[in-house]
Each structure stands twice: as C-alpha cells, then as structure tokens.
Scaffold this active site. Structure first.
Site, PDB file in Angstrom:
ATOM      1  N   GLY A 115       0.921  -1.218  -0.092  1.00  0.00           N
ATOM      2  CA  GLY A 115       0.241  -0.195   0.015  1.00  0.00           C
ATOM      3  C   GLY A 115       0.742   1.284  -0.129  1.00  0.00           C
ATOM      4  O   GLY A 115       2.001   1.297  -0.069  1.00  0.00           O
ATOM      5  N   GLN A 116       0.048   2.418   0.133  1.00  0.00           N
ATOM      6  CA  GLN A 116       1.029   3.818  -0.011  1.00  0.00           C
ATOM      7  C   GLN A 116       1.942   3.830   1.070  1.00  0.00           C
ATOM      8  O   GLN A 116       3.135   4.018   0.724  1.00  0.00           O
ATOM      9  CB  GLN A 116       0.050   4.741   0.191  1.00  0.00           C
ATOM     10  CG  GLN A 116      -0.868   5.047  -0.981  1.00  0.00           C
ATOM     11  CD  GLN A 116      -1.587   6.612  -1.112  1.00  0.00           C
ATOM     12  OE1 GLN A 116      -1.071   7.524  -1.457  1.00  0.00           O
ATOM     13  NE2 GLN A 116      -3.028   6.322  -0.491  1.00  0.00           N
ATOM     14  N   THR A 141      -7.331   6.264  11.392  1.00  0.00           N
ATOM     15  CA  THR A 141      -8.106   7.200  10.458  1.00  0.00           C
ATOM     16  C   THR A 141      -8.764   8.384  11.122  1.00  0.00           C
ATOM     17  O   THR A 141      -9.230   8.328  12.290  1.00  0.00           O
ATOM     18  CB  THR A 141      -8.874   6.574   9.605  1.00  0.00           C
ATOM     19  OG1 THR A 141      -9.459   7.680   8.801  1.00  0.00           O
ATOM     20  CG2 THR A 141      -9.980   5.821  10.105  1.00  0.00           C
ATOM     21  N   TYR A 188     -16.825   2.342   7.187  1.00  0.00           N
ATOM     22  CA  TYR A 188     -15.320   2.477   7.077  1.00  0.00           C
ATOM     23  C   TYR A 188     -14.403   3.107   8.618  1.00  0.00           C
ATOM     24  O   TYR A 188     -14.048   2.214   9.075  1.00  0.00           O
ATOM     25  CB  TYR A 188     -14.671   3.446   6.271  1.00  0.00           C
ATOM     26  CG  TYR A 188     -13.234   3.478   6.236  1.00  0.00           C
ATOM     27  CD1 TYR A 188     -12.239   2.778   6.040  1.00  0.00           C
ATOM     28  CD2 TYR A 188     -12.788   4.952   6.583  1.00  0.00           C
ATOM     29  CE1 TYR A 188     -10.896   2.735   6.079  1.00  0.00           C
ATOM     30  CE2 TYR A 188     -11.512   5.047   6.417  1.00  0.00           C
ATOM     31  CZ  TYR A 188     -10.509   4.047   6.378  1.00  0.00           C
ATOM     32  OH  TYR A 188      -9.177   4.391   6.562  1.00  0.00           O
ATOM     33  N   LYS A 213     -12.825   0.920  11.365  1.00  0.00           N
ATOM     34  CA  LYS A 213     -11.382   1.209  12.017  1.00  0.00           C
ATOM     35  C   LYS A 213     -11.521   1.449  13.495  1.00  0.00           C
ATOM     36  O   LYS A 213     -10.449   1.237  14.021  1.00  0.00           O
ATOM     37  CB  LYS A 213     -10.722   2.421  11.276  1.00  0.00           C
ATOM     38  CG  LYS A 213     -10.763   2.111   9.597  1.00  0.00           C
ATOM     39  CD  LYS A 213      -9.322   1.445   9.402  1.00  0.00           C
ATOM     40  CE  LYS A 213      -8.192   1.953  10.020  1.00  0.00           C
ATOM     41  NZ  LYS A 213      -6.859   1.357   9.609  1.00  0.00           N
TER      42      LYS A 213
END
Length: 294
Positions: A10-11, A100, A124, A128
C-alpha cells in the site's frame, strides 16, 4: 531487530519498505501473503517470521464500497487487527497500527485531540474504530497512529487523480467544505520508524493513541489548487484546469465524509519529538519523483 510490515504494497507500506533504518531486518507482506481476514494464515505467518515488532499498514480502505461490504471491512479492519494483536501479545512484542480521522463525526471546530469523543458516520470509520478498540483490549504494547488524507508517490490517491483529471478536462469541481490535513505517506512511514527505533533503543514506549497528519489544514479545493500550481511549475502538466468550488452535497457519495478532519498532533510531538510535516513541501517531493520517472 526483525520487523514484520503488514500491507507492504500500500501507500504507507511502500514507503516503509524503502525507508528501513540501519540495523533492521524487514519482512514486508502484501494482502496475498498476509490476508488479515484469514486467521490461520495470520497465525502461521507471524509464527514463522518471529518478528520483534509488527507494523500494520494493511486496511480495507474502500470507503464507499464499505457501505455495502461491511462484513469485508470489519473482517480486515477489526478482526484482522485483533488477530495481529493476539499474536503480538503472545510473543510479547509491540504492534504499531495506522488508523484514521474517520473515527470522528467530522463536526468539530478545533483540531481533534486523541481524547475527544469518537463517533464515526460510516462503516469504514466504524470498522477502523473497532480495530483500535480490539487492539487495545488484546495487546499491552499497542500504539495507534491516526492520520488523514494520505498521499504519496505510490498507489492511488487524490494527487494522482487530480493530475489525471486535469489532463483530461478543462474544468474540475472540487469539494471546498471539507477540511483536513493532507498527509504524506513517506511522513507516516518516517514517524513509524522513529517510534520503532525508540522502542528498540529503550525497550519500552508510552503506548496509546497518537495523531499524525500534515499541516497546515486546508480544504480539498485548496489542496487541488496547490497540486496544479506545483505541477505546472515542475512541467508535469502543460496547463492547469479551471477549478470550481462545490459543497459536499453537490458531490454525493455512498459514504458520508467528515466535514472536519483536522487532527491535533501536539501529543506526538510532546512525547516523542515527532513534528507535523508540511504537506506542501512533501507534495513537491512526490511530484518531483513523478517528473523524474518520465
């Protein structure tokens, strides 16, 4: 020290893999090699690798799709984190985990502190938050790093999308009533490595939840303005499209986005000396990397 990085493709995972400090052996696994929704695979991989620390950069991040795929989101963002936490606690090692700004309702007027009430408005964010809670319930050496608006040279993100659309269209409508802190993936990776190094050197840390995001705060519209200004200056584009500011209701999506995603990062700085990055400087580094690749 051997460190297992989950979500290595991933990033942030990509940046973690290319910024390994001296003295560390890193084992980076993508979702195929370490599927957090597969309990048997997680237990087997962690046992085989026998790391001295785990960094979890893996997540189900399809914000809109999560509204119709809640089971898949929770399988990775809650249950997968719980599995890693169990393995870390059993081995007596720390687990560093990325979370997040979506854990907050997005109705704030001042930067969110770690102690502020959480109230996610979508699947989402809820998944999280459930992952954070599972981690702290199961692992005594747990550190959560909440971040926002991640961008980097690798993978799909707002910067790459803006440049692609800017080359295709003469005008772009960009949301101007959502505010947050664009955060470079390389900066997140750097902060995590600083934390892991401190743990290695001291044998202990002040565990808990911390905020790390870029500054200064801006809207998506202002972020886009700076993207095109720098891209034009660096020769990545021949012209800049016209930008039209819109409100969130003019760009409806399956999942609600927080209108306010500004994070207070002072706790991380006070405890560990890790400063908030200037996203404008980091944006230039990303754009320069893309320019140099062409």
């Amino acid at each position: 020290m051997r460190v297992l990085v989950a979500g290595a493709q991933g990033q942030v995972g990509h940046e973690l893999m290319r910024a390994v400090p001296v003295g560390f052996e890193i084992i980076g696994l993508g979702s195929r090699e370490l599927n957090l929704a597969d309990s048997q695979q997680v237990m087997k991989r962690v046992a085989e690798i026998a790391p001295g620390a785990i960094i979890n950069a893996a997540a189900y991040t399809a914000v809109d799709r999560a509204e119709s795929e809640s089971a898949a989101a929770y399988a990775v963002n809650r249950d997968g984190v719980a599995l890693l936490a169990d393995q870390a606690e059993r081995a007596g090692i720390p687990l560093f985990h990325i979370s997040t700004d979506y854990v907050f309702a997005g109705n704030g007027i001042s930067p969110y502190k770690e102690s502020d009430p959480v109230a996610p408005v979508g699947v989402y964010g809820a998944s999280k938050l459930a992952g954070e809670q599972a981690l702290f319930e199961r692992c005594s050496r747990a550190l959560v790093l909440r971040t926002s608006w991640v961008f980097g040279a690798h993978g799909q993100n707002f910067v790459r999308t803006m440049l692609r659309l800017g080359r295709e269209r003469d005008e772009l409508a960009v949301v101007a009533d959502q505010r947050g802190g664009p955060t470079p993936a390389a900066g997140i990776a750097g902060a995590l490595w600083q934390l892991v190094q401190l743990y290695r050197d001291k044998g202990e840390l002040q565990w808990g939840c911390y905020h790390f995001s870029g500054g200064p705060a801006c809207s998506w519209y202002e972020f886009a303005e700076e993207i095109f200004r720098q891209a034009l200056e660096l020769g990545l584009i021949e012209r800049s499209p016209r930008l039209r500011a819109i409100v969130s209701s003019e760009y409806p999506t399956p999942a609600r986005r927080p209108l306010w995603s500004v994070l207070d990062c002072s706790k991380l700085n006070a405890e560990f000396g890790i400063q908030q990055p200037d996203w404008r400087t980091e944006l230039r580094s990303v754009l320069q990397e893309w320019r140099d690749e062409t």
